[in-house]
Design a protein around this motif. Sequence first.
Motif, short mmCIF file in Angstrom:
data_model
loop_
_atom_site.label_atom_id
_atom_site.label_comp_id
_atom_site.label_asym_id
_atom_site.label_seq_id
_atom_site.Cartn_x
_atom_site.Cartn_y
_atom_site.Cartn_z
N GLY A 59 0.74 -0.94 -0.08
CA GLY A 59 -0.29 -0.20 0.17
C GLY A 59 1.08 1.28 -0.16
N HIS A 64 -1.68 3.69 -1.73
CA HIS A 64 -3.23 3.89 -0.88
C HIS A 64 -2.88 4.08 0.39
N SER A 67 -5.79 2.58 2.40
CA SER A 67 -5.92 0.91 2.65
C SER A 67 -4.38 0.87 4.02
N LYS B 73 -8.71 8.68 -11.24
CA LYS B 73 -7.78 8.59 -10.86
C LYS B 73 -7.13 7.23 -12.15
#
Lengths: 127, 155, 331
Positions: A59, A64, A67, B73
């Motif tokens: 991640g 991310h 996450s 995105k």
Amino acid sequence: MSLLLDCLSWLLILTGGTFCLLGGIGLLRMPDFYTRTHAASLPDTLGVMGILGGLILQGVNGGHWMSVIKLSLIIVFILFTGPIATHALTRTALSHGHAPVLHENRLPEQQPVKKDSKAGRKRGRKK
Amino acid sequence: MSWTSLIDHAIGHYNYWVCVVLMMLGFYIVIASGNLIKKIIGLNLFQTAVIMFYISMGKIDGGTAPILVDPEKVSGPVVYTNPLPSVLMLTAIVVGVATSALGLALVVRIKEAYGSIEEDEILAADRASDAKEQAQYAASAAQAAKTEAAQQGHA
Amino acid sequence: MITMVTLIDLVLFTLLGITAIAMLRIRDLFAVVMLSGIYSLVSAVIFTDLDAVDVAFTEASVGAGISTILMLGTLALTSTKEKTPRRQSWGALLIVLVTGAALMYGTVDMPAFGDAASPINSPVTDRYITASGEETGVPNIVTSVLASYRGYDTMGETTVIFTAAIAVLILLGSARTTDAPVTPRPATTRSLELRPILRAGAKLLIGPILLFAFYVQFHGDFGPGGGFQAGVIFAAGVILYALIFDMDRARALFRPAVTRPLIALGVLIYAGTGIATLFFGGNFLGYSAFNPHHPAHGQELGIFLVELGVGITVSNVMMTLFFTFCGRRRP
């Protein structure tokens, strides 16, 4: 940097997977309830932590962040629940008179008062 | 049909076959097991097999969960897995637990009334009480006939 | 071609089959109930693998959580051993084999797993995927279809849950359940009180569980979640409290006098939203009528209200079921 993170993450995931496998083997091979619970608690803590840790690094690598936060929270919860569940399980077994198979119990002249069937079979095979 | 296409067919239909097997296992438990709780567990197995079947059909290769992502995105078009089976099965699961709770409540009442949750014991108890009732009925009918005859004789 | 997803899928489905066979063969009902919990958890993993995250969420909380506890409660009231059958039922086996063979034959013509061209992906689904974002303003398509496009269905299902709870209360909710607390507490409860680690751990966990339930309830528009899952998770938190601490104390917090009317209130909120849209000049459950200038805003409001109703009903039904089953004394 990203290659390093990737390698590290896979290392963690593989370590976690190995611990899970070891826990599974231990669950099958161990002689009595307590040692088996001990083996089963291995994937609960180290296995899951390794895999989730690896995923967190993935991640971080991919950016991310949401996450990453969620996975960290899962690690925290599993750190609490896994050992507590194992503890509760073994303690209940002990308080209900489930005797562990100790080394001296295996001697033929010192039969344990209460023994579970699995342990009995194991002893029979040993003789 | 070459070997590879046969294997492809098997892999492409494995989910459905397992679903059929699960469903038949549940079906077998429901009709062959005499224990009422086991029957309800079999029913649950049957139900989850159906759910699994629906969800398997909805999956699209390379798809993602049906939650819309911001098109800015991601690069390229996004394939979403079919949301409709999810919607239908989600409610089915919750309804399933409510109905199986109803079944379990019936089992508890049966246990309180008959003292058993085995089908054959319950049937035997039923038959015994039926026979008892019939015997009582026959006895009372004979009694009534006798008194009637006596009254007629009196008259 | 075998992708990673297919490989995981094959392994998990095999595991599921093995678990089901074990459930068939084992006669100890306690073990069967535990296996059914494992079965549910494996199914939840499969659902995640098949992109049905909302279903996975529901299965994990309902199947592995509530369902197992209800089964255990029933086992405590009845018996945990299945009697060995006197004879093999060949007739049943024959029926099952014939039906299974027919179903297998039916799958031969089916499109392969993961085929995008399979007939299930109809124009209706395409419309949900392409238009639901603009029409309802809710990114989670499952939520928008559940609460808006197929709102009638969901209302019917909420009513089924409501009805099932009423039926269970009629069957088991008699005086024997709720009356005066049992004076000599059973040994298991007392031994639990001597467990500082378990109690401390539960204390740490119950708060986050309840908080998570609210997160799932109100975040259901954007991620996996919604009223069904949130209700079950909330009830699971309360059930954990009741199991670890004290049944009577939990029941004093969530009194039947409060939870039972709340079951009906949830259904009323759902149906009431529909009636309200009628008064605003729309169709029943046509939420766009709430805000004629901004139909999407109206939809968001409607979905929020409906999910709230579902959440209230489901959580209270699950709590009621638990208290009814586990509060009943063994005859």
